[in-house]
Design an enzyme around this catalytic site. Sequence first.
Site, short mmCIF file in Angstrom:
data_model
loop_
_atom_site.label_atom_id
_atom_site.label_comp_id
_atom_site.label_asym_id
_atom_site.label_seq_id
_atom_site.Cartn_x
_atom_site.Cartn_y
_atom_site.Cartn_z
N CYS A 166 0.87 -1.17 0.00
CA CYS A 166 0.00 0.00 0.00
C CYS A 166 0.91 1.23 0.00
CB CYS A 166 -1.00 0.00 1.16
SG CYS A 166 -0.31 0.13 2.81
N CYS A 204 -1.87 1.37 -4.21
CA CYS A 204 -0.56 1.98 -4.49
C CYS A 204 -0.47 2.50 -5.91
CB CYS A 204 0.59 1.04 -4.16
SG CYS A 204 0.81 -0.33 -5.29
N CYS A 212 3.81 0.27 -8.22
CA CYS A 212 4.27 -1.10 -8.03
C CYS A 212 4.83 -1.65 -9.35
CB CYS A 212 3.09 -1.96 -7.57
SG CYS A 212 3.59 -3.54 -6.93
#
Length: 139
Positions: A13, A87, A91
């Site tokens: 996150c 996120c 990522c």
Amino acid sequence: MSDTTAPSVLFVCVHNAGRSQMAAAFLTHLAGDRVEVRSAGSVPADTVNPAVVQAMAEAGIDISSETPKVLTVEAVHASDVVITMGCGDACPVFPGKRYLDWTLADPAGQGVDAVRPIRDEIEKRVRGLMAELAIQARA
């Protein structure tokens, strides 16, 4: 992922101070050494959210000594399953990895009353993930 090694799961996150910490703690608590668990944040906070620590303590899991960790390419590369929780595009994506995106409310700035339902939903999803990965909960 072979039959002789435990699967590895990375929870991500933004701040690694709430959702990903709770998910990692539940999976570690329920699965023990049957799975390798990591958590990280794209922009990690300085500390874990105190309301999250309190909510997890109510569930019998102590995360008071955890600290937010920065998301690294190595952590993603070393994981079989990467679960993102808000996120966004931070990522990294690698071929051959399984990616899941769990849409969950953000506990940032929330009190423990608001964190409890998020905690409970995360536990439900972690248990579902364990079933998908054929990982039995510890007795």
